[in-house]
Design an enzyme around this catalytic site. Structure first.
Site, PDB file in Angstrom:
ATOM      1  CG  LEU A  67       1.359  -8.336  -8.428  1.00 58.87           C
ATOM      2  CD1 LEU A  67       2.540  -8.667  -7.527  1.00 58.87           C
ATOM      3  CD2 LEU A  67       1.666  -8.705  -9.875  1.00 58.87           C
ATOM      4  CB  CYS A  68      -4.424  -6.134  -7.617  1.00 60.27           C
ATOM      5  SG  CYS A  68      -5.536  -7.178  -6.699  1.00 60.27           S
ATOM      6  CB  THR A  69      -3.639  -6.641  -2.155  1.00 61.19           C
ATOM      7  OG1 THR A  69      -4.889  -7.220  -2.482  1.00 61.19           O
ATOM      8  CG2 THR A  69      -3.705  -6.052  -0.762  1.00 61.19           C
TER       9      THR A  69
END
Ligand SMILES: [Zn+2]
EC number: 6.2.1.64
Lengths: 450, 535
Positions: free
Chosen positions: A215-217
């Protein structure tokens, strides 16, 4: 009229001439138990009930293959309806059939083309049919694209196994499962003898891990066009709700795909990322697996040949897993996939889960999802304490999820679990509740030193 | 509420129908398939199963050559015949039912025996992309194979008997630009960075970056920096050995930041860099097989008729010798890696720009050659594709099927070697050939009526073949017995398996993508075994 009957039977003899040579003649490479006779074809035609699971790329081929190998009592189950993108390989369907039931359409076509074939369609989910339904078949052959559905079906056939008093397997309860799968130019076919050879759950590690993007990417450091599409799918859709809050993103709705494409292209442009296309967008949204007629034809035929061997014993089945790669030449490799002696589906033993005594319920939940032996999707966990059922955690029903959510953070000992106690786990990957015995590890250090 | 109406392009009907396969061979592969014309000789179950998997994906047109009349046995094993087909021409009936699969495909049926066409109208075969044949006599196989070899039309000969099947691809020369390898070796040029790349790599100072940036350095940069540091003690060399690569790994390990307790912080990009040491420090070089293409006579002696592949090879050679300084054009593909958006996109653009520049040079050279030769133009996209895949170009040089029937030295000793191994799949090949010989001598399949009665006769066919290749007879008759048991039966699922494979190979030939079987494939459905032989 007698002469008419003779004529018909003559005709039948000629029509099945090819298969009869295999069934009515003996050969040096036959199965040791094989005794050639005309009765085998009679069994195949009039008694042997085969269930085909899935009426898609493999299912259409399987239905045709089995009908031309003499099988008449074929059932086929599929909940899907026909789409335009099926027509490049699902050869029993035409443009006029779009929107109709795959199972019904396939059956209608094959019964018409092959006189005497009595195929029966079930336009429903495999989960809608009960053990009584599955028990009626001699052989099940499966051509699904979903791993979860395949695991569920596997679990169903394993649950039909009966054991004698001495814990030995009751052979009459075994329904062989022939399973095929394809992805692009690659495929596999396998024969599973429940309780005797490796089942789907025994070999979960053969499935490639699902490709996911962190998700952070997606949110902070997108690099690939896929990241931009995932961003719109996972975050932007829910935030903007372009068709109102009640409308879910539908990868089959061209308007929705076009909206995602436009937003993803905006995001890509902002970050200097190229190649966000309609095709890619749809591929990511629907998790599309490439498929072509030829690979499906080859894998289905390999499966149908094994069904024929099972029904006739005319030769020994493949042992037991074949991979086929048609991308570089045509290459196949057959190997004996091994059983897991503690398989949750096919062994007659209780699975043991090792866990630290001070673990939280969340740790058990994570283990059920991540451990190669389970790979569950959304396990519901219950236990029996003092003769009473107690739900520890269940995410499938919203009210129960809210009520049990706090349990995840609690230590398992606080919840009344102890060393050697059983937990009962339900999941979409299996039709049955699975019993798992907890075994407390002495302490963390011991475990790490091991 | 009003529905949003994005004006993005909707897909065409055709794109939707073919979506799942377009993801495998692209729009250009589809266009090639749609201009293909496949000829099938004999609409047996195997023949129609082949056509099914070629018609569904949308080949341009098909022609069936078949002068047989539909029998009950045909209807019993062939899905593209129906009860009412009995007594009618098999090719026309099969064509009618196969064309139902895809209205976009054109079809023709020719009700003449193939040997008659060969004799009276050999030009008939000229227009086909691929000719596929089943159940031919030994004589027709050889005549047809020789003719198709002479006129340079690819030929696939297939057989299906009992549990056994085979196909043999005859093609003089087949060049492939897009082989779609499973694992493409990245082309990173870390040992010989071009100017823009070395400028970029040198702009980093790993030690000075703040922690967040540090965790977002692409591993390519990390690898480069580690090698630079290593080269201080190893001037003018490149890490090649396992020991040297381990030294690089240790240097990367040292780059990783530590927390206040001196414990290394988990930095995914550095982990990736360590994993990449073994695979991505391969020095840039011109692969030997590509070098062979560039200097082969097809690429050095161009004529007006030279295929575009060889013209592009010639232009590529000139690039390698001049601007490329011994290297192929930069591929321009960056593998995915942990990085900030900015770093990744910048790096990707550096590779892409260099690739475009290199391809541009090759394209100019292609244009020069084309204007000198006065031959057909080659599009810029074609040249770009060629340069992008220059590391994986593939050439298949085939052999004539007739050599298998003449059994001269190379083929005979090849077969003998496999029989002595002993390789049971080669025994199956001999059995298929022997059954074919039996058919020529007795005008029926071995074991057609009585399996036992034909064992001796078939055995003499096997002996003839084995003596031609100077091999001793088989110690046991079991494979001969099994072939007689089959009695020439065509088993639907065996034909369906082979049909899928043959269609697949024909599509590879027409689209010129993916490597086809080189050149013979044997299938035994009884033991679920397959093998490839190169005759
Ligand atoms: Zn199992």
């Amino acid at each position: 009229m007698a002469s008419g009957e003779i004529q018909t039977s003559d005709y039948q003899q000629r029509r099945w001439q090819n298969i009869r040579k295999l069934l009515e003649r003996s050969g040096p490479f036959c199965h040791p138990d094989f005794e050639p006779s005309a009765e085998i074809l009679d069994f195949i035609m009039n008694s042997c009930k085969v269930l085909v699971v899935g009426a898609g790329g493999l299912g259409c081929e399987l239905l045709k293959d089995l009908a031309l190998m003499g099988f008449k009592k074929i059932h086929i189950v599929d909940m899907d309806t026909i789409e335009l993108s099926n027509l490049n390989r699902q050869f029993l369907f035409r443009k006029n059939d779009i929107g109709s039931s795959k199972a019904k359409c396939a059956v209608e076509f094959v019964n018409k083309r092959i006189p005497g074939c009595e195929a029966v369609a079930h336009h429903c989910a495999i989960q809608d049919l009960d053990d009584g339904f599955y028990r009626q078949f001699h052989i099940v052959v499966c051509g699904l694209d979903s791993i979860v559905a395949r695991r569920w079906l596997n679990g169903m056939l394993m649950s039909l196994l009966q054991y004698n008093d001495d814990r030995s397997l009751d052979q009459s309860s075994v329904i062989p499962l022939v399973d095929g799968g394809t992805e692009g130019f690659k495929g596999n076919a396998r024969v599973i003898l429940p309780g005797m050879s490796a089942c789907i759950e025994c070999t979960l590690d053969l499935y490639p891990p699902q490709k996911t993007f962190p998700l952070c990417t997606i949110a902070n450091t997108p690099r690939l066009p896929e990241h931009c599409i995932e961003y719109v799918k996972v975050l932007q859709w829910a935030k903007e709700n372009p068709w109102g809050e009640t409308t879910q993103l539908d990868g089959d709705d061209p308007q929705h795909v076009a909206w995602v494409l436009e937003k993803a292209q905006e995001r890509a442009l902002k970050h200097g990322i190229a190649n966000v296309t309609y095709r890619l967008t749809q591929g990511v949204l629907k998790n599309i697996i490439p498929a072509v007629a030829s690979t499906n034809a080859a894998i289905a035929a390999a499966c149908a040949t094994e069904v024929f061997k099972l029904a006739s014993s005319c030769c020994i089945n493949m042992n037991n897993y074949m991979v086929l790669n048609m991308a570089d030449g045509v290459y196949s490799y057959t190997f004996p996939a091994e059983r897991r002696l503690d398989c949750v589906a096919c062994s007659n033993t209780t699975r043991v889960m090792e866990i630290e005594a001070d673990a939280t319920l969340q740790m058990i939940y994570d283990k059920l999802c991540e451990d190669q032996a389970f790979l569950m999707k959304s396990p519901g966990i219950t236990t029996v304490i003092n003769g009473r059922n107690k739900t520890l955690y269940m995410s499938s029903i919203k009210s129960i999820e809210e009520r049990t959510r706090d349990n995840l953070k609690k230590k398992i000992t606080e919840l009344g679990l102890y060393n050697g106690c059983d937990i009962l786990v339900a999941d979409i990957t299996t039709p049955n509740t699975i019993t798992i015995k907890l075994k407390f590890a002495e302490n963390l250090d011991v475990d790490m030193a091991r | 509420m009003a529905s949003p109406s994005p004006k993005s392009p909707e897909q065409s009907e055709k794109n939707k129908q073919y979506d799942r396969q377009l993801r495998l061979w692209g729009d250009h592969g589809q266009a090639a398939l749609e201009s293909g014309h496949i000829c099938l000789i004999n609409a047996t179950a195997l023949g129609t199963e082949v056509l099914k998997s070629i018609v569904l994906p949308g080949v341009g047109s098909i022609t069936i050559v078949d002068d047989n009349i539909v029998s009950d046995e045909d209807v019993g094993c062939n899905f593209f015949l129906e009860c009412s087909s009995k007594g009618l021409n098999r090719g026309s009936e099969a064509l009618r039912l196969i064309l139902e699969l895809n209205p976009a495909v054109q079809g023709h049926a020719v009700q003449e025996p193939p040997d008659q066409i060969l004799e009276q109208n050999p030009d008939f075969f000229k227009s086909f992309s691929v000719v596929i044949a089943t159940v031919l006599s030994e004589k027709t196989i050889q005549e047809l194979a020789q003719h198709l070899w002479d006129i340079n039309v690819p030929f696939i000969l297939c057989r299906s008997v009992g549990f056994l099947g085979s196909f043999r691809i005859q093609i003089k020369e087949h060049t492939i630009i897009e082989t779609h390898p499973d694992n493409e070796q990245p082309d990173l040029r870390l040992d010989v960075p071009f100017q823009a790349l070395s400028d970029y790599l040198n702009s980093f100072n790993i030690d000075d970056m703040d922690l967040k940036d540090h965790g977002h350095i692409p591993w390519i940069v990390i690898l480069y920096k580690a090698v630079q540091k290593w080269q201080i003690n190893n001037p003018n060399s490149w890490p090649m050995s396992r020991k040297e690569k381990n030294e690089i790994k240790n240097l990367i390990q040292e780059f990783i930041r530590k927390d206040e307790n001196g414990i290394p912080i988990n930095e995914e990009n550095f982990e990736e860099a360590i994993r990449a040491v073994n695979t991505s420090l391969v020095p840039t070089f011109l692969p030997v097989k590509i070098q062979e293409f560039l200097y082969s006579s097809a690429a050095t002696n161009l004529t007006k008729e030279s295929p575009s592949f060889w013209i592009m090879c010639s232009a590529l050679r000139s690039f390698v010798e001049a601007e490329g300084k011994g290297k192929l054009p930069v591929r321009g593909v960056l593998p995915d890696m942990t990085a900030s958006t900015e770093h990744y996109v910048t790096l990707q653009n550096i590779y892409r720009t260099q690739a475009a520049m290199d391809a541009e040079i090759v394209y100019r050279k292609v244009q020069e050659i084309v204007s000198q030769l006065h031959c057909d133009t080659i599009s810029e996209n074609e040249v770009k594709l060629f340069c992008r895949h220059a590391h994986d170009l593939y050439l298949l040089k085939g052999s004539n099927i007739v050599t298998e029937y003449q059994l001269g030295t190379p083929v005979a000793s090849y077969i003998a070697r496999h029989l002595e191994e002993p390789d049971v799949m080669m025994v199956h090949y001999i059995m298929l050939r022997a059954a074919e010989m039996f058919r020529s001598e007795h005008c029926r399949a071995p074991g057609d009526w009585e399996p036992e009665a034909d064992i001796t006769k078939l055995k003499s066919c096997v002996s003839k073949l084995l003596s031609d290749i100077s091999c001793s007879p088989f110690p046991k008759d079991d494979h001969i017995h099994e072939m007689c048991r089959y009695g020439g039966a065509e088993i639907h699922t065996v034909s369906a398996f082979l049909g899928g494979c043959v269609a697949h190979e024909a599509i590879k030939l027409v689209t010129k993508q993916y490597k086809p079987v080189n050149n013979t494939f044997i299938y035994d459905g009884a033991s679920t075994n397959t093998a490839t032989f190169t005759f």
